[in-house]
Motif scaffolding. Structure first.
Motif, PDB file in Angstrom:
ATOM      1  N   LEU A  47      32.451 -71.426  70.665  1.00 20.88           N
ATOM      2  CA  LEU A  47      32.755 -71.047  69.287  1.00 20.88           C
ATOM      3  C   LEU A  47      31.767 -71.693  68.319  1.00 20.88           C
ATOM      4  O   LEU A  47      31.238 -71.029  67.423  1.00 20.88           O
ATOM      5  N   ILE A  48      31.506 -72.975  68.532  1.00 22.78           N
ATOM      6  CA  ILE A  48      30.588 -73.709  67.645  1.00 22.78           C
ATOM      7  C   ILE A  48      29.185 -73.121  67.721  1.00 22.78           C
ATOM      8  O   ILE A  48      28.532 -72.898  66.692  1.00 22.78           O
ATOM      9  N   LEU A  49      28.708 -72.832  68.936  1.00 21.16           N
ATOM     10  CA  LEU A  49      27.352 -72.307  69.123  1.00 21.16           C
ATOM     11  C   LEU A  49      27.191 -70.933  68.466  1.00 21.16           C
ATOM     12  O   LEU A  49      26.217 -70.680  67.743  1.00 21.16           O
ATOM     13  N   VAL A  50      28.161 -70.040  68.715  1.00 22.33           N
ATOM     14  CA  VAL A  50      28.086 -68.686  68.144  1.00 22.33           C
ATOM     15  C   VAL A  50      28.216 -68.749  66.626  1.00 22.33           C
ATOM     16  O   VAL A  50      27.517 -68.023  65.906  1.00 22.33           O
ATOM     17  N   PHE A  51      29.083 -69.624  66.125  1.00 21.23           N
ATOM     18  CA  PHE A  51      29.264 -69.768  64.668  1.00 21.23           C
ATOM     19  C   PHE A  51      27.968 -70.226  64.009  1.00 21.23           C
ATOM     20  O   PHE A  51      27.558 -69.675  62.979  1.00 21.23           O
ATOM     21  N   LEU A  52      27.316 -71.222  64.598  1.00 19.10           N
ATOM     22  CA  LEU A  52      26.061 -71.724  64.032  1.00 19.10           C
ATOM     23  C   LEU A  52      24.972 -70.656  64.059  1.00 19.10           C
ATOM     24  O   LEU A  52      24.175 -70.542  63.121  1.00 19.10           O
ATOM     25  N   LEU A  53      24.955 -69.856  65.129  1.00 15.36           N
ATOM     26  CA  LEU A  53      23.973 -68.776  65.234  1.00 15.36           C
ATOM     27  C   LEU A  53      24.218 -67.724  64.148  1.00 15.36           C
ATOM     28  O   LEU A  53      23.278 -67.272  63.484  1.00 15.36           O
ATOM     29  N   LEU A  54      25.491 -67.343  63.967  1.00 19.29           N
ATOM     30  CA  LEU A  54      25.835 -66.359  62.939  1.00 19.29           C
ATOM     31  C   LEU A  54      25.512 -66.892  61.539  1.00 19.29           C
ATOM     32  O   LEU A  54      25.044 -66.141  60.671  1.00 19.29           O
ATOM     33  N   THR A  55      25.743 -68.184  61.330  1.00 20.16           N
ATOM     34  CA  THR A  55      25.439 -68.793  60.028  1.00 20.16           C
ATOM     35  C   THR A  55      23.943 -68.789  59.759  1.00 20.16           C
ATOM     36  O   THR A  55      23.499 -68.562  58.630  1.00 20.16           O
ATOM     37  N   PHE A  56      23.156 -69.038  60.822  1.00 23.61           N
ATOM     38  CA  PHE A  56      21.700 -68.995  60.674  1.00 23.61           C
ATOM     39  C   PHE A  56      21.236 -67.579  60.321  1.00 23.61           C
ATOM     40  O   PHE A  56      20.354 -67.393  59.473  1.00 23.61           O
ATOM     41  N   LEU A  57      21.845 -66.570  60.955  1.00 23.49           N
ATOM     42  CA  LEU A  57      21.508 -65.182  60.645  1.00 23.49           C
ATOM     43  C   LEU A  57      21.883 -64.843  59.205  1.00 23.49           C
ATOM     44  O   LEU A  57      21.143 -64.139  58.509  1.00 23.49           O
ATOM     45  N   GLN A  58      23.033 -65.372  58.751  1.00 20.51           N
ATOM     46  CA  GLN A  58      23.443 -65.171  57.361  1.00 20.51           C
ATOM     47  C   GLN A  58      22.388 -65.714  56.402  1.00 20.51           C
ATOM     48  O   GLN A  58      22.040 -65.083  55.396  1.00 20.51           O
ATOM     49  N   PHE A 307      26.374 -77.194  60.034  1.00 22.20           N
ATOM     50  CA  PHE A 307      25.152 -76.396  59.891  1.00 22.20           C
ATOM     51  C   PHE A 307      24.333 -76.861  58.688  1.00 22.20           C
ATOM     52  O   PHE A 307      23.112 -76.992  58.766  1.00 22.20           O
ATOM     53  N   ASN A 308      25.002 -77.109  57.571  1.00 24.01           N
ATOM     54  CA  ASN A 308      24.298 -77.542  56.360  1.00 24.01           C
ATOM     55  C   ASN A 308      23.650 -78.911  56.537  1.00 24.01           C
ATOM     56  O   ASN A 308      22.575 -79.170  55.996  1.00 24.01           O
TER      57      ASN A 308
END
Length: 323
Positions: A47-58, A307-308
């Motif tokens: 969950l953490i890995l996919v969330f960070l990836l999606l946040t980077f794409l955002q 992420f920030n």
């Protein structure tokens, strides 16, 4: 009036802190916290890995939107450089009590890399981006409402509010040129002679022409804003899916109310949405018959904060490069 504004400006941190603590105390004393659920979300590596990836794409999509709204011809200021500047500014938002410092840092860094372009465009871009964020959240929520209706009285009120908002937006866009001409005539009647204000007004006139006289110019940043918020919505739904037992229909219904929760969390009245976001998510999730929505926002806040914080890397690189 000036005294009131000065008091608010000087005590902005205390005001935000009061709002955050009030909302958190309400959630705590009403037993709306499930520590096991929070622990379950923050201990899931996938969950953490996919969330960070999606946040980077955002963030990449947001950087592309910024570039499209700047109307700069400078190729040196590409999407990846804007992305690094944005990431560094979000790091400052983590370690400082106000997001103003991060915004100022971002604006200054973009200006430093803009050569002879109009500097005012950076400020206009920041303002237009926030407006497009609100519009995209409404569009997503409005679209989701037609997929699955909420089964309570609040849903009709919610739907009517969205319809009214969309109607007002259509009117403003349709009559944008007439409204601008009216504002321009009013400005000419005031007859301001101050050089600084006249320069700002002239630069705004140029920016407005580029943005609104050609509908295709606003279409690309609006589309990017919608994509950005869809990715944000998916990130939150991913947290819900991995921490609660919910049906597909419930996830669709959540897509209707989560955009409103995101809007509440980005209001500049608390620290990165903490407190206000918890309260908003808790109340909105009740419309879908899901308890403890505040825990979902807590997990979302914690992962976003991680992420920030990683933004310290581009921040240090920019600092070393300047030295």
């Amino acid at each position: 009036m000036n005294k009131v504004l000065n008091i608010l400006r000087e005590n902005i941190f205390l005001i935000k802190l009061t709002i955050v603590l009030s909302a958190l105390f309400y959630i705590y004393f009403n037993d709306l916290i499930d520590w096991n659920l929070i622990k379950k979300g923050l201990s899931n590596p996938k969950l953490i890995l996919v969330f960070l990836l999606l946040t980077f794409l955002q963030q990449l999509v947001g950087s592309a939107r910024t570039k499209s709204l700047l109307f700069y011809k400078n190729e040196k200021l590409n999407v990846f450089k804007i992305n690094n500047i944005t990431w560094a500014s979000t790091f400052l938002n983590c370690v400082l009590p106000t997001s103003i410092a991060g915004e100022v840092y971002k604006i200054n860094k973009i200006i430093d890399n803009s050569d002879n372009e109009i500097k005012d465009n950076v400020v206009y871009t920041a303002l237009v981006s926030k407006v497009l964020t609100v519009i995209s959240l409404v569009i997503i929520s409005f679209t989701a409402l037609f997929s699955s209706q909420l089964e309570n009285k609040e849903s009709q009120f919610f739907l009517n509010g969205l319809i009214l908002f969309c109607f007002i937006l259509c009117l403003l866009f349709t009559y944008r040129l007439k409204l601008y001409k009216l504002a321009h005539q009013l400005y000419k009647k005031i007859n301001i002679q101050h050089t600084f204000i006249k320069t700002r007004a002239y630069n705004f006139h140029i920016y407005f022409n580029l943005l609104f006289f050609n509908p295709s110019a606003i279409l690309k940043p609006l589309l990017l804003s919608i994509i950005l918020q869809i990715l944000n919505l998916i990130s939150i739904l991913l947290i819900v899916y991995n921490t609660k037992e919910v049906s597909v229909n419930s996830l669709i219904q959540l897509s209707q109310v989560i955009p409103l929760g995101i809007f509440a969390s980005i209001l500049p009245i608390s620290y990165q949405g903490l407190g206000t976001g918890n309260y908003a998510f808790n109340e909105l999730f009740k419309l879908v018959n899901i308890k403890n929505g505040s825990d979902i926002f807590t997990i979302y806040f914690a992962l976003s904060y991680i992420f920030n914080l990683i933004g310290i890397i581009p921040f240090i690189l920019f600092t070393l490069r300047k030295k």
